[in-house]
Every structure is written in structure tokens, then in C-alpha cells.
Design a protein around this motif. Structure first.
Motif, PDB file in Angstrom:
ATOM      1  N   ASN A 176      -8.174  -6.454 -54.729  1.00 11.56           N
ATOM      2  CA  ASN A 176      -8.503  -5.028 -54.864  1.00 11.56           C
ATOM      3  C   ASN A 176      -9.830  -4.697 -54.210  1.00 11.56           C
TER       4      ASN A 176
ATOM      5  N   LYS B 264      -9.822 -26.087 -46.998  1.00 11.90           N
ATOM      6  CA  LYS B 264     -11.090 -26.327 -47.670  1.00 11.90           C
ATOM      7  C   LYS B 264     -11.129 -27.754 -48.217  1.00 11.90           C
ATOM      8  N   PRO B 265     -12.203 -28.509 -48.181  1.00 13.02           N
ATOM      9  CA  PRO B 265     -13.462 -28.130 -47.536  1.00 13.02           C
ATOM     10  C   PRO B 265     -13.277 -28.030 -46.014  1.00 13.02           C
TER      11      PRO B 265
ATOM     12  N   GLN C 141      -5.100 -18.155 -52.741  1.00 17.46           N
ATOM     13  CA  GLN C 141      -4.945 -18.091 -54.194  1.00 17.46           C
ATOM     14  C   GLN C 141      -6.146 -17.413 -54.820  1.00 17.46           C
TER      15      GLN C 141
ATOM     16  N   ASP D 205     -12.436 -15.875 -54.392  1.00 16.89           N
ATOM     17  CA  ASP D 205     -12.849 -15.603 -55.766  1.00 16.89           C
ATOM     18  C   ASP D 205     -13.982 -16.518 -56.215  1.00 16.89           C
ATOM     19  N   GLU D 206     -14.228 -17.624 -55.501  1.00 19.38           N
ATOM     20  CA  GLU D 206     -15.273 -18.553 -55.934  1.00 19.38           C
ATOM     21  C   GLU D 206     -16.561 -18.335 -55.146  1.00 19.38           C
ATOM     22  N   ARG D 207     -17.643 -18.120 -55.893  1.00 15.80           N
ATOM     23  CA  ARG D 207     -18.930 -17.856 -55.245  1.00 15.80           C
ATOM     24  C   ARG D 207     -19.328 -19.017 -54.335  1.00 15.80           C
ATOM     25  N   LEU D 208     -19.154 -20.248 -54.836  1.00  8.53           N
ATOM     26  CA  LEU D 208     -19.553 -21.402 -54.037  1.00  8.53           C
ATOM     27  C   LEU D 208     -18.754 -21.495 -52.746  1.00  8.53           C
ATOM     28  N   ALA D 209     -17.492 -21.155 -52.822  1.00 10.46           N
ATOM     29  CA  ALA D 209     -16.666 -21.192 -51.618  1.00 10.46           C
ATOM     30  C   ALA D 209     -17.169 -20.180 -50.594  1.00 10.46           C
TER      31      ALA D 209
ATOM     32  N   SER E  96     -20.309 -19.030 -50.398  1.00  5.05           N
ATOM     33  CA  SER E  96     -21.612 -19.421 -49.857  1.00  5.05           C
ATOM     34  C   SER E  96     -21.448 -20.605 -48.901  1.00  5.05           C
ATOM     35  N   GLU E  97     -20.457 -21.440 -49.156  1.00  7.59           N
ATOM     36  CA  GLU E  97     -20.174 -22.542 -48.232  1.00  7.59           C
ATOM     37  C   GLU E  97     -19.726 -21.988 -46.873  1.00  7.59           C
TER      38      GLU E  97
ATOM     39  N   ALA F 124      -7.252 -24.392 -50.158  1.00 11.14           N
ATOM     40  CA  ALA F 124      -7.625 -25.762 -50.511  1.00 11.14           C
ATOM     41  C   ALA F 124      -6.430 -26.681 -50.312  1.00 11.14           C
TER      42      ALA F 124
ATOM     43  N   PRO G 139      -7.248 -14.681 -58.325  1.00  9.64           N
ATOM     44  CA  PRO G 139      -6.729 -14.005 -59.518  1.00  9.64           C
ATOM     45  C   PRO G 139      -6.239 -12.611 -59.137  1.00  9.64           C
ATOM     46  N   GLY G 140      -5.196 -12.128 -59.777  1.00  6.02           N
ATOM     47  CA  GLY G 140      -4.596 -10.854 -59.380  1.00  6.02           C
ATOM     48  C   GLY G 140      -3.724 -11.093 -58.160  1.00  6.02           C
ATOM     49  N   ASP G 141      -3.731 -10.137 -57.216  1.00  6.34           N
ATOM     50  CA  ASP G 141      -2.914 -10.288 -56.018  1.00  6.34           C
ATOM     51  C   ASP G 141      -3.414 -11.453 -55.181  1.00  6.34           C
TER      52      ASP G 141
END
Lengths: 356, 240
Positions: free
Chosen positions: B36, B99-100, B55, B8-12, B14-15, B80, B57-59
Motif C-alpha cells: 500500500n 538475498k543476500p 513476500q 518490509d524489513e528495515r535491515l534488508a 539498509s543493506e 530470499a 505482509p499484506g499484498d
């Protein structure tokens, strides 16, 4: 039960030994050894049955909870009664019902009286053993209970220590930071500083009872800035902090706990994210702190939200226990489902500013 | 190997892209920000491999796996910090990255994946029938398993659920037995009766049973009854 059998078994063996040792010369009208043994076994069994029947009575009358003084006359009385039943039944059966020859040169009444006296002490001895055994057992149980309590306290302390820095937040932040180093070195540097502030603050928070709200707000700001790096546009923050509130003293990590909960349940679990609103003001000589986030109070029954709800419960319960310790009944913490579609945590504390 | 990144995290994400850059054999075909979206992308892009955050959001990641139609793509979990989930992985030796992400651990996970893929042949997601090397994801309580179809001895119907018997475990799968049976290869699996499907590779012994039926003993000690009708079909099948 094993003790009962063992004790009475030993009693019977001693009796049998004594009878066989003395039977030749004790009585001119001696009986055969089979009868002696049978009488002994019967007498022992009666003792066993009588004391066995006495145990539920002791429990029902709660004698184990009594002190010495009231206990002694009761035990003596009970022992006398049991001994009477014992000898009346024993002698009555042997010499009355089945008509064994009377084995002694002394008359019936004096032998009965002597036996009653002896049996009474026998019963008193039985009660002594019984109560000592139970006292010892209770002592051991208490020790085990104490150890278990001590272990529970330690565990609670450990959990409290652990909960100071949420590891999930820490490692996710480090992960975002790693990405940020290539993407935006300036923001990455800023994030490292903020993370350092949070860690320092939470490590020190265990050592002081209260801090100024402005310090707590600084940490909350650092925390939210890091969460915004992670959640980006999904997390929006609104501040409404009255200036005169900033110098008030608050327990460290209190507001932080509320804000972490708000992000955890209001932002992380919702795809659209939302707004976390934080306000602080003084009203009627009390400091009010309010944190709200989008969401519903977890209804019971739904497995996922019940799980979430219970862990919110732990964080909030800890916070409210700390408030109670510090302020007694003067502080309150409550969680309400308003305004519609959001959850609000509100704390009110008695006003206390730095004495300087 | 086609890979889909789910976080869900953009930075994660792109990493993860940056970490995968030195591995040209992994072709990133897309990203998804929640379960989804991931389900749709998996259906349309048919990746061989997914990097899956737990983890979200949502399922969460586990629920996504439960909802996916087998055969599943290879899965590397990323998390994480999740004591509970990490325990579930260690128990089952599933692959996960903390993570990281340590680049060396990523190399290790990819090597493990390669050797697995070489052994089993790369799964073709979306195939009609499950092969014996395909895996089914099951979760029950604290435990998660990727079960190879070949290790499933018996499938038992329990209403909308199916209980899978493998090794010493018997968790429930959120799928009906009829739905599962349609996906299983009928050369390997046989409908013994109304409630049970057996894996023929696990049959140890067969005995005649009442009124023309059969009693099939499976390796590991379970016994399954076949009605007369099923017994006739079983005999026909086995004599071929």
C-alpha cells in the motif's frame, strides 16, 4: 480386442489350411472350396462372438478374483455350455437351416458328440489364454504401482529432510546478518552463533527420537532472536515455561515447527505484527505445550488464506503423524481459534523424563 | 535514475542502500514497507526503478504490480528464497536478485537495465498514454510477464478483465477493456468491435466482409470482424 481378433484369425487360418489339405480325400461327397471357406469363416465368427459375450460374464461374476480350485470347475462348465451353443448353432445352421449335404460317413449324433468334446477343449484353451493374459497384465500393473509407491516414499523423505531448515528463514536471516555486520558488529556476531546453533540442532534432530525440552527451547529462543532481528518491533515474544517441564522429553523440532508456523502466519503476513506466546507446563501426568499467535484460522474459499492454510496443514500434519508414531493415542495436537483474534496450537504428551 | 526500495524489513532496505552506494547514478528517492505504501510512493515520487521484495505482509510484490497503473517503472525483484517465484522469473527472463545480494549480480542487473533504458528511452511514469515500449505486468497462474505494448496483438474484453494476446500466450489482465483502451495510443490501437481492440502494427490482411464490414487478419493467424460503422472509421484512419 486385438488379442481376440488375432487369436481367432489364427484359428481360422489353421482351419482353412487343414480343410484345403484334407478336403480331397477326407470325404467321398466332397464340397467345393468356397463352401468350405464360408463354413470355416462362419464357425470362427461364432467362436469369436461367443467368447466375446463370455468376457462380461467373467467380469460380472468376478472370476478373475477367484483362486484355482473354485475357478477350474467354473471354467470347465462354462466351456461346455459355450461349446454346446457353438456346435448346435453351427451344425443346426449348416445342415438344418440351409440344408448342406451331410459330409461324413459317420452318423450325425456321434459327429456332434465328438465336435462338442473338441469345442469344449477349444473353449478351455481360450479361457487359459484369457486368464494368463489378465494375470500377466495385473502383474505388470502391480509392478508399476509398486514403483510409484516407492517413488512417493522417497519424495516424502526428501521433503521431510528439506523442511528441517526453512530456506526462506535461512536466507532472510543471512541477509539481515549482512546488514548487521556494518550496523552492529556485536549483534551480528551473536546472530552468527545463534544461526549456527539452529543449523547444528536441526541437522542432528533427524538422528534422535526425543530431546529434553530445555534443548528444544534453546533452539526456539535462537530462532526467535533471529526473527526479531528481521522483524524488529513487529515480533514480540512471551514465555511461560514451568521449570519442571524443562527436563521432559519431547520429539525434536516439534515446538520449533509450531513456533515457525506462528511467526509465518501470525507475524510475517500481518503489517502490524504481533505477539507469539509460548507456554509449557505439566498437568495430570501430561506435558502441555502451547503456542499462540494473532490471526484467524484460514477459512476455506479465500484463495490466499486457503493456500496459507493448506501449508500450515502440512507442517501440523507432519507433526501430528510423528506424535502418533511415538506416542500412539496418548498424544494430541490441536489448532483452535482462541482466545478471540488469535490461533493457538496445543500439544499434550505423556510425561517422560530422562531416566538418569 | 530515481529508485524506490520496497521491503518490509528495515535491515534488508539498509543493506540494499549500502549495496547501491557505489552506484551514484541510482538515486534512492524513498522507501516503502508494504504494498500500500509502495503504491502511494510510486504515485507521488514517480521512480524510474523499483527494488521490490516479493513476500511482504499484506499484498505481495506481484499483487502490487498488478495494481499499479501502467506504464510501470523498471522492476528488479529481490527475494530470499522462493522456488515458485524464481521459476516464474527464469521462464520470463525478468530480473531478480537473491538475498543476500551478490554485489556482482547487482552490477549485472543494473547494466542490463541501462542497456534496456538506452534502447527504449527511460519510461516516464504517470504519462497519460502508453508508448509502444512501455510494459504491462500480467500474471496468470504460475507465470508472470512484462509485456511490451508493441507485442500485444489483440485485447479482448471478458467482463471486468481483458485478455491480452502476445507471443503464444493469452493471460488475463485485471482491468476492463475500456480502461485499457483509454491508456493505449489510438495511433497504434483500434477498437474493432464491442469486445476487441487490435494493434494496427500486427494487421496482415484486410478483406471485405458481410454488409459493408471488414475482416482483419492479424499476423499469427487471428481474425477479427469489424462492423460497418467501425469499418468506415478504420478505412478513414488507414487512408490518412
Amino acid at each position: 480386442m486385438c488379442c481376440q481378433l488375432g487369436g481367432w484369425g489364427a484359428f481360422m487360418l489353421v482351419q482353412l489350411g487343414l480343410t484345403s489339405a484334407f478336403s480331397d480325400h477326407s470325404s467321398p461327397r466332397g464340397r467345393d472350396s468356397v463352401t468350405d471357406t464360408a463354413v470355416n469363416v462362419m464357425v470362427t465368427l461364432m467362436g469369436l462372438l461367443l467368447t466375446h459375450a463370455a468376457r462380461p460374464l467373467v467380469t460380472r461374476w468376478q472370476w478373475k478374483q477367484l483362486r484355482w480350485l473354485p475357478l477350474v470347475p467354473r471354467v470347465l462348465g462354462m466351456a461346455t455350455v459355450l461349446a454346446l451353443i457353438w456346435i448346435v448353432a453351427g451344425y443346426g445352421y449348416c445342415y438344418g437351416l440351409i440344408g448342406l449335404p451331410w459330409p461324413s460317413k459317420y452318423n450325425f449324433i456321434s459327429i456332434m458328440a465328438l465336435s462338442w468334446f473338441q469345442s469344449t477343449w477349444m473353449m478351455v484353451f481360450w479361457f487359459c489364454v484369457y486368464f494368463f493374459y489378465h494375470i500377466y497384465e495385473r502383474l505388470q500393473r502391480m509392478q508399476i504401482e509398486q514403483l510409484r509407491l516407492a517413488a512417493n516414499v522417497k519424495e516424502a523423505e526428501l521433503r521431510a529432510l528439506k523442511s528441517q531448515v526453512n530456506p526462506h528463514f535461512l536466507f532472510n536471516s543471512l541477509n539481515s546478518l549482512r546488514a548487521l555486520i556494518d550496523e552492529d558488529a556485536g549483534r551480528a556476531r551473536e546472530a552468527v552463533t545463534r544461526l549456527a546453533n539452529i543449523l547444528r540442532y536441526s541437522l542432528q534432530s533427524g538422528q534422535v527420537e526425543t530431546v529434553q525440552l530445555r534443548d528444544e527451547l534453546q533452539t526456539v529462543e535462537d530462532y526467535l532472536a533471529l526473527e526479531q532481528i528481521r522483524h524488529e518491533e513487529r515480533l514480540r515474544v512471551r514465555w511461560e515455561v514451568a521449570d519442571e517441564a524443562r527436563s521432559q522429553l519431547v520429539p525434536p523440532m516439534l515446538l520449533q515447527t509450531l513456533v515457525e508456523n506462528a511467526v509465518k502466519y501470525g507475524i510475517s503476513t500481518r503489517r502490524a505484527g504481533g505477539e507469539v506466546a509460548i507456554s509449557a507446563w505439566i498437568q495430570d501426568a501430561a506435558l502441555h505445550l502451547r503456542v499462540s499467535n494473532p490471526g484467524e484460522l484460514a477459512p476455506l474459499g479465500n484463495a490466499a488464506s486457503a493456500k496459507a492454510g493448506s501449508s500450515t496443514g502440512v507442517g501440523l500434519r507432519n507433526a501430528s503423524e510423528r506424535l502418533k508414531l511415538l506416542y500412539g493415542d496418548q498424544a494430541t495436537l490441536q489448532l483452535v481459534a482462541e482466545p478471540a483474534g488469535s490461533v493457538t496450537a496445543e500439544v499434550s504428551l505423556p510425561c517422560r523424563a530422562l531416566a538418569s | 535514475m530515481k529508485a524506490l526500495l520496497i521491503d518490509d524489513e528495515r535491515l534488508a532496505r539498509s543493506e540494499l542502500r549500502r549495496l547501491l552506494a557505489p552506484h551514484p547514478e541510482i538515486e534512492i528517492v524513498g522507501e516503502a514497507v508494504n504494498a500500500n505504501e509502495a503504491q502511494e510512493r510510486i504515485a507521488s515520487l514517480k521512480p524510474d526503478l523499483i527494488f521490490l521484495d516479493i513476500q511482504m505482509p499484506g499484498d505481495d510484490g506481484f499483487t502490487l504490480l498488478e495494481k499499479l497503473e501502467p506504464p510501470l517503472p523498471h522492476v528488479i525483484f529481490t527475494t530470499a528464497y522462493d522456488e515458485f517465484a524464481v521459476k516464474a522469473f527464469e521462464f520470463n527472463a525478468l530480473d531478480y536478485l537473491l538475498k543476500p545480494v551478490d554485489p556482482n549480480r547487482l552490477v549485472g542487473a543494473l547494466e542490463k537495465l541501462r542497456s534496456q533504458a538506452a534502447r527504449a528511452g527511460i519510461a516516464e511514469p504517470g504519462r497519460e498514454r502508453l508508448g509502444t515500449d512501455d510494459k504491462v505486468f500480467v500474471r496468470e497462474g504460475d507465470h508472470c510477464w512484462f509485456v511490451s505494448v508493441r507485442n500485444i496483438r489483440l485485447l479482448e474484453s471478458e467482463g471486468n478483465y481483458t485478455r491480452l494476446y502476445f507471443d503464444s500466450h493469452k493471460p488475463q489482465l485485471f482491468r476492463s477493456l475500456t480502461a485499457m483502451e483509454e491508456r493505449l495510443d489510438s495511433r497504434h490501437f483500434f477498437r474493432a468491435n464491442r469486445k476487441q481492440v487490435i494493434n494496427l502494427a500486427w494487421v496482415e490482411d484486410i478483406e471485405p466482409w458481410f454488409s459493408g464490414g471488414l475482416l482483419v487478419k492479424l499476423k499469427g493467424g487471428m481474425k477479427v470482424e469489424l462492423s460497418r460503422r467501425q469499418a468506415q472509421e478504420f478505412r478513414d484512419r488507414m487512408s490518412l
